[in-house]
Design an enzyme around this catalytic site. Structure first.
Site, PDB file in Angstrom:
ATOM      1  N   LYS A 103      32.016 -91.992 -41.283  1.00  9.47           N
ATOM      2  CA  LYS A 103      31.015 -91.795 -40.232  1.00  9.47           C
ATOM      3  C   LYS A 103      30.247 -93.093 -39.977  1.00  9.47           C
ATOM      4  O   LYS A 103      29.946 -93.832 -40.921  1.00  9.47           O
ATOM      5  CB  LYS A 103      30.058 -90.682 -40.674  1.00  9.47           C
ATOM      6  CG  LYS A 103      29.132 -90.150 -39.581  1.00  9.47           C
ATOM      7  CD  LYS A 103      28.298 -88.985 -40.127  1.00  9.47           C
ATOM      8  CE  LYS A 103      27.375 -88.366 -39.086  1.00  9.47           C
ATOM      9  NZ  LYS A 103      26.597 -87.252 -39.639  1.00  9.47           N
ATOM     10  N   SER A 152      26.798 -83.120 -36.793  1.00  6.31           N
ATOM     11  CA  SER A 152      26.902 -84.411 -36.147  1.00  6.31           C
ATOM     12  C   SER A 152      28.103 -85.246 -36.571  1.00  6.31           C
ATOM     13  O   SER A 152      28.448 -86.215 -35.914  1.00  6.31           O
ATOM     14  CB  SER A 152      25.635 -85.206 -36.434  1.00  6.31           C
ATOM     15  OG  SER A 152      25.530 -85.481 -37.825  1.00  6.31           O
ATOM     16  N   SER A 160      25.692 -80.888 -40.943  1.00  7.54           N
ATOM     17  CA  SER A 160      26.496 -81.813 -40.140  1.00  7.54           C
ATOM     18  C   SER A 160      27.912 -82.046 -40.629  1.00  7.54           C
ATOM     19  O   SER A 160      28.703 -82.696 -39.947  1.00  7.54           O
ATOM     20  CB  SER A 160      25.785 -83.158 -40.019  1.00  7.54           C
ATOM     21  OG  SER A 160      24.750 -83.056 -39.070  1.00  7.54           O
TER      22      SER A 160
END
Lengths: 482, 513
Positions: free
Chosen positions: B110, B185, B209
């Site tokens: 990420k 996310s 997330s």
């Protein structure tokens, strides 16, 4: 006091002291002054995204020393807090500080005024926080500001007093005492001019007879001891002037301008910052365990007040001298180190307060830079007692020692300063003087015995002060009787 | 290093497709010299460029460093360095894993995890050009284990979102249907794994997330115990909840990746000390779990959409001898409100450093300091980030702190205790991961509250700091297409109880077969 006729000033000080730890408060960067800009930085103190603070245990220890030294209460559980505000030299956009749960509460500082009167100022709190970087505005021509983050993250303690100070002189003496304590504890260099100590003052004035405190203002940017005094005088006078004219003092923050010797408005209450304090989630609450605290308490350096009492009692020196020594830990250490090798405290203290302080004053050196070690001074004093040199010669030797760092013995030998104690040699000199001054001999013999000092002086002169004065005196008395 | 200089390993006639293999298999093949790490990396990079581009899963591909890493891996293989050796403890990892546990395994990370040499954008214009000068601790550990960092994945801006739509670099698309969101996310990481570009990926969790996109994309996703994985190098959103979290396609892969990244780190004061068990060898177990079913998670009206999968999971586990108990977690419905006070409060402070002074985006041509701050932050942040900064600033401001932040902090403590008490009765708690399967892109973007409610089942454990896992178990029909959408089952464990989570995931994995 007549100065503020009808009004009583009320002053509280917030002092930030930079701790002399090796590394910064939350990272491993070295604390160093005068390093090239931004050379003492890392992702943590630059506040780069993702970097995290790790607490420096030494900084906590230093804060604890201070709290214990002033008789404050150590919180075994305290909390780091974020103080949020935007400024270019504050890289994270918040300062890690302590707010509602500081590591230290209470305590007091006893200080003496110049007239010798002793007063007491209570402390509100002592807490830990990190310093910000420095903004440098090189000149008005340059359309930018330079930022140096070397100072960013240097550990500080903030020492907040109660509003117990009643005059600028009180504040001045309080600060001096605070400086002595910080230096004595070896936690801060406490040089205000170098920014090791920074001070903000809360000032209000109280019409005599009234109990409720007046509206207070805050004066910032006080960066010398004398500046604090001047700024406080200025602000007290300003407030009294407003009140006399029937006005009201507004709760503002002022910025002291030392060059103009005046304060300007920095912000009003309406525009004051909301720092949005909240517990720092990157650090657990600070827990202090008792064994550690006890070990710090045990190893605490002696404080000026204790030192003063002990010096008077232990060495039987005059209070005046003891006060001079107690005020400067390093000087007191020097004194005690000399005493360890030469046990005549009166002599030692005299040499320190007259000769040594005199030379240090001339050369602007500190005792740590002084070339004569305690052992060397002891050796010099011993050679007076042993009759190797006279007190007068000793002062000459001392000067040379201070300049060159050579030992007394070496100077005495190389310059041939050893006292003449050989009676045969002295007899020759005494004879010479008697023969050369028939008139004085006449007068002496007719009863003017006070002339003995004249003859001694003549012998000393002819021997460049090396003659042993007692022996010379004895010989003269014998010979002049004839 | 130029491609021509990368030494080739000897030709092997049979080479399976890495996309069909688990991370563990890839590592075994690479270590045995049966597959070339260079070849896998090249394929993964090519896929990331084509498929990854279609999904908008990546923000940056790390080709140069990836190829240099695989060269090192292959060299180590030839030097026999991975043969029967335990992992070095150089990085302070206390989990027992074999050396080269991820040798040659391509992995996506990420884009809020710092990696030198490439931008770490956090999906924001603010950090589009920011290249960190240091590696996150997890990156060091991945590389140490032989993993190959293929690229940095797309995400909701500063991890603020549940659909990966708030990214400055555009929304991530669901691998099954480009009209759907993969969740967020950490949507880019989830999409990359679900599409088979990489077998493993790292995301980050603050309130769901990783678990939510894992559920949407049919993956295993773990939210570790708070502090079990170092946050050093993770760009902070809500420091008291943030945790780096792994995605995988199998329970074993998830356990391996977690073993590599977990462990104490001197650089993170909130990092937990203490030993980790061997998560891989304990996967096979005869243990029968006592599992709690909290009624509050099932009373939620939306959950009926996913409840068939839940019921099926409970039934299968019951048949296999695990026991279920009704439990009550009454504070569950306070969790979203609590989280959306605490997280924005911390975010408003954590994001203060993005001020245009030292790095990242700065507005052009402004000479007044205050105006520079205002314009930089107005232009550099997206709407959702601004919304949360404003919320957070408000709840911390003088006069409101006690009413909002302090009260939320107290409720959080109560939620923590509620879990603590629940785990006195049961080993694990089972809940849906999300109230719905994957939703459409754009569906919730204009309704922040609906978006926040996506996290209703994941936020409580985030607030409590306890670990939780989303295990893929079955599908439900999509509302307006013939697609079958994956749905995850969530298990919550007590503090540091990851072992039980991997075990239950492995048990369910076998029951599914």
């Amino acid at each position: 006091m007549t100065v503020y006729e009808g009004y009583k000033p009320v002053i509280g000080l917030e002092v930030h002291a930079q701790l002399t730890t090796d590394s910064k408060m939350f990272c491993g960067c070295k604390v160093s002054y005068g390093a090239s800009p931004n050379s003492r930085t890392c992702p943590v103190c630059l506040g780069l995204p993702g970097a995290l603070p790790i607490l420096n245990k030494k900084a906590v220890e230093y804060a604890l020393r201070m709290i214990l030294a002033v008789g404050g209460e150590v919180a075994l559980h305290s909390v780091f807090t974020r103080k949020n505000y935007f400024y270019p030299d504050l890289p994270k956009g918040y300062q890690i500080s302590q707010y509602s749960q500081p590591v230290g509460r209470g305590g007091e500082i006893k200080y003496s005024l110049e007239n010798g009167r002793t007063k007491n100022c209570r402390l509100n709190r002592i807490h830990l926080e990190e310093d910000a970087g420095k903004s440098l505005h090189p000149s008005s021509k340059e359309r930018y500001t330079r930022l140096d983050f070397n100072r960013c993250g240097v550990p500080l303690i903030e020492i907040v007093s109660e509003p117990d100070l009643k005059s600028p002189e009180d504040a001045y003496s309080y600060l001096n005492k605070l400086k002595q304590i910080l230096q004595c504890l070896e936690i801060c260099s406490a040089d205000m001019e170098k920014g090791h100590l920074r001070c903000d003052a809360n000032v209000s004035v109280l019409p005599k007879g009234k109990k409720k405190l007046g509206v207070r203002t805050e004066v910032k940017n006080l960066n010398s001891f004398k500046g604090v005094k001047r700024a406080l005088k200025y602000e007290i006078a300003r407030q009294i002037k407003i009140l006399r004219a029937g006005g009201t003092v507004k709760p503002v923050t002022l910025w002291w301008d030392e060059n103009r010797r005046a304060a300007r408005l920095m912000r009003t209450k309406e525009t004051s910052e909301d720092y949005r304090y909240f517990p720092e989630p990157d650090l657990w609450p600070l827990a202090i365990d008792m064994p550690w605290l006890d070990s710090i308490r045990r190893s605490l350096k002696e404080l000026p007040d204790h030192k003063y009492n002990r010096l008077v009692k232990q060495y039987k020196i005059r209070p005046y001298d003891a006060r001079i020594l107690a005020a400067d830990r390093l000087l007191a250490d020097y004194f005690e180190n000399v005493i360890a090798c030469y046990n005549n405290s009166r002599d030692v203290v005299n040499w320190i307060t007259t000769e040594i302080l005199g030379i240090l004053d001339e050369t602007n050196e500190s005792i740590t830079e002084f070339k004569i070690s305690p052992a060397m001074l002891a050796e010099l004093l011993k050679s007076i007692d042993d009759g190797i040199i006279s007190g007068r010669t000793a002062r000459q030797v001392f000067r040379e020692m201070a300049a060159t760092g050579n030992s007394a013995a070496r100077i005495i030998t190389s310059r041939g300063l050893r006292q003449i104690t050989d009676k045969k040699v002295l007899l020759k000199e005494v004879d010479k003087v008697i023969t050369a001054n028939p008139k004085q001999v006449e007068k002496y013999r007719s009863g003017k015995t006070a002339l003995l000092d004249f003859f001694i002086g003549e012998v000393m002169k002819s021997t460049q002060g090396r003659a042993n004065p007692e022996l010379v005196s004895d010989l003269l008395i014998q010979l002049l009787k004839k | 290093m130029p491609l021509s200089q990368i030494p080739q390993i000897p030709y092997i006639p049979y080479m399976p497709d890495y996309q069909d293999m688990t991370a563990c298999q890839i590592a075994e093949y690479v270590k045995a010299g049966r597959m070339s790490a260079v070849d896998i990396a090249r394929q993964a990079l090519a896929l990331a460029q084509s498929e990854g581009h279609n999904l908008n899963a990546f923000i940056t591909l790390c080709e140069d460093k990836a190829l240099a890493q695989v060269a090192t891996v292959d060299k180590k293989v030839r030097a026999g360095e991975f043969v029967a050796k335990r992992a070095s403890r150089r990085t302070g990892n206390s989990a027992e894993i074999s050396a080269g546990a991820l040798a040659g395994v391509p992995i996506a990370v990420k884009d809020n995890i710092s990696y030198t040499g490439y931008p770490t954008t956090c999906g924001s214009k603010m950090l589009e050009t920011y290249i960190p000068p240091f590696d996150a601790t997890v990156m060091e550990r991945l590389i140490d284990a032989g993993a190959v960092i293929i690229g940095k994945t797309n995400m909701d801006e500063f991890a603020m979102g549940s659909s990966s739509e708030t990214s400055y670099f555009g929304p991530v698309k669901h691998p099954l249907d480009p009209k759907l969101s993969p969740g967020g996310s950490s949507g880019g990481s989830a999409a990359a794994v679900a599409r088979g570009i990489v077998p493993l990926a790292l995301g980050s969790e603050t309130g769901g997330s990783v678990r939510q996109p894992a559920s949407f994309c049919g993956l295993y996703g773990l939210k570790p115990t708070y502090g079990a994985v170092s946050r050093y190098g993770l760009v902070a959103y809500c420091s008291s909840s943030d945790v780096i979290a792994p995605f995988a396609r199998t329970a074993e892969d998830l356990a391996v990746l977690y073993s590599v990244i977990a462990g104490h780190d001197m650089r993170d004061a909130t990092s937990l000390a203490g030993d980790h068990p061997d998560y891989i060898s304990c996967l096979k177990t005869d243990r029968k779990f006592k599992i709690g079913i909290p009624k509050q998670y099932f009373a939620w009206e939306l959950s009926c959409q996913v409840s068939p999968v839940l019921n099926q999971a409970i039934e299968s586990l019951e048949k296999a001898g695990h026991e279920f108990y009704d439990i009550s977690l009454p504070l569950t419905n306070k969790a979203i409100a609590t989280h959306y006070i605490i997280a924005p409060a911390e975010a408003s402070s954590n994001l203060a450093r993005f001020d245009g002074v030292r790095f990242g985006f700065r507005t052009a041509g402004e000479t007044d300091l205050k105006q520079m701050y205002l314009r930089t932050r107005s232009e550099g942040f997206g709407d959702e980030v601004k919304r949360r900064i404003m919320l957070g600033t408000y709840v911390l401001s003088a006069g409101y702190y006690d009413t909002y932040y302090l009260k939320a902090a107290r409720v959080r403590e109560l939620i923590r205790r509620e879990f603590e008490n629940a785990f006195k009765e049961v080993d694990l708690i089972i809940t849906p991961t999300t109230p719905t399967p994957a939703f459409k892109l754009g569906e919730k973007l204009k309704d922040p509250l609906a978006m926040y409610l996506c996290d209703v089942f994941t936020v409580p454990s985030s607030l409590a700091g306890v670990p939780a896992i989303s295990v893929p178990f079955g599908t439900v029909p999509a509302a307006d297409s013939s697609l079958k959408l994956p749905v995850g089952v969530q298990f919550i464990a007590p503090y540091m109880g990851e072992k039980a989570l991997f075990q239950i995931a492995s048990i369910l994995e076998h029951l599914k077969e």
